[in-house]
Design a protein around this motif. Sequence first.
Motif, PDB file in Angstrom:
ATOM      1  N   ARG A   2      47.124  19.798  27.743  1.00 54.13           N
ATOM      2  CA  ARG A   2      47.009  20.973  28.580  1.00 54.13           C
ATOM      3  C   ARG A   2      46.277  20.570  29.861  1.00 54.13           C
ATOM      4  O   ARG A   2      45.166  20.056  29.809  1.00 54.13           O
ATOM      5  CB  ARG A   2      46.256  22.068  27.849  1.00 54.13           C
ATOM      6  N   ALA A  18      54.967  32.023  36.025  1.00 53.35           N
ATOM      7  CA  ALA A  18      56.115  31.109  36.186  1.00 53.35           C
ATOM      8  C   ALA A  18      57.300  31.675  35.420  1.00 53.35           C
ATOM      9  O   ALA A  18      57.690  31.162  34.374  1.00 53.35           O
ATOM     10  CB  ALA A  18      55.770  29.712  35.703  1.00 53.35           C
ATOM     11  N   ASP A  20      59.687  33.423  32.978  1.00 55.88           N
ATOM     12  CA  ASP A  20      59.573  33.780  31.557  1.00 55.88           C
ATOM     13  C   ASP A  20      58.491  32.994  30.826  1.00 55.88           C
ATOM     14  O   ASP A  20      58.153  33.318  29.691  1.00 55.88           O
ATOM     15  CB  ASP A  20      60.912  33.543  30.839  1.00 55.88           C
ATOM     16  N   ASP A  21      57.959  31.947  31.438  1.00 58.13           N
ATOM     17  CA  ASP A  21      56.945  31.119  30.784  1.00 58.13           C
ATOM     18  C   ASP A  21      55.547  31.700  30.867  1.00 58.13           C
ATOM     19  O   ASP A  21      54.602  31.135  30.327  1.00 58.13           O
ATOM     20  CB  ASP A  21      56.960  29.703  31.386  1.00 58.13           C
ATOM     21  N   GLY A  22      55.380  32.800  31.566  1.00 59.21           N
ATOM     22  CA  GLY A  22      54.060  33.413  31.675  1.00 59.21           C
ATOM     23  C   GLY A  22      53.172  32.646  32.632  1.00 59.21           C
ATOM     24  O   GLY A  22      53.644  32.023  33.584  1.00 59.21           O
ATOM     25  N   VAL A  24      51.064  29.717  33.982  1.00 61.72           N
ATOM     26  CA  VAL A  24      51.135  28.260  33.868  1.00 61.72           C
ATOM     27  C   VAL A  24      50.141  27.671  34.871  1.00 61.72           C
ATOM     28  O   VAL A  24      50.028  28.175  36.001  1.00 61.72           O
ATOM     29  CB  VAL A  24      52.572  27.757  34.166  1.00 61.72           C
ATOM     30  N   TYR A  33      53.557  23.373  39.571  1.00 64.03           N
ATOM     31  CA  TYR A  33      53.196  23.848  38.231  1.00 64.03           C
ATOM     32  C   TYR A  33      52.976  22.627  37.348  1.00 64.03           C
ATOM     33  O   TYR A  33      53.680  21.617  37.478  1.00 64.03           O
ATOM     34  CB  TYR A  33      54.331  24.680  37.618  1.00 64.03           C
ATOM     35  N   PHE A  35      53.143  22.179  33.516  1.00 65.96           N
ATOM     36  CA  PHE A  35      53.414  22.671  32.169  1.00 65.96           C
ATOM     37  C   PHE A  35      52.765  21.733  31.146  1.00 65.96           C
ATOM     38  O   PHE A  35      52.612  20.534  31.397  1.00 65.96           O
ATOM     39  CB  PHE A  35      54.916  22.741  31.918  1.00 65.96           C
ATOM     40  N   ASP A  36      52.401  22.284  29.999  1.00 62.94           N
ATOM     41  CA  ASP A  36      51.862  21.458  28.921  1.00 62.94           C
ATOM     42  C   ASP A  36      52.830  20.329  28.617  1.00 62.94           C
ATOM     43  O   ASP A  36      54.056  20.507  28.691  1.00 62.94           O
ATOM     44  CB  ASP A  36      51.659  22.287  27.644  1.00 62.94           C
TER      45      ASP A  36
END
Length: 172
Positions: A2, A18, A20-22, A24, A33, A35-36
Amino acid sequence: MRYLYCPRCGRKLTPRPAGDDGLVPYCDDCGQYWFDSFASCVIVLVANEFREIAMLRQSYLSDEYWSYVAGFITPGETAEQTAFREVREELGLELERLEYGGTFWFSLREQLMHGFIGFVKKADFILSGEVDRAQWVPAAQAPVRMFPETPENTQYPLYRQYLQMVEGTRLL
């Protein structure tokens, strides 16, 4: 993994929507961005024509339990290429056939495991330095050597799939 700080500039990241990914982690300086991310690995149950499974002992994993061939996917490789490479590196064997067994999440190490069942002709092992010992084990005896069954232990789903593949052959 993370991300808390931008891997490019080191700035503290802030949550940003971001799609639908909420929310980020986002770097305002780089406009990126983050992302994990996680490691992708393979695990391969290697079986021979006598319904034996290659079981490996690697002391850095356990002095008590045995495992299957496993390793990290390197950038540019497919999971299938990694499976062939890892079997060659760890056991000195060439896979004749490879069947996909599915993906499995290993949360302890945040790894996505791509499971395979690989088939070889029985031969002596040529072990890599990361394998302490390896043995051909009759399939019916393999579970007593495996790590305890838990929802995240990939050995058991692959083992059950292997048994289904050879079911009815009377060679097990």
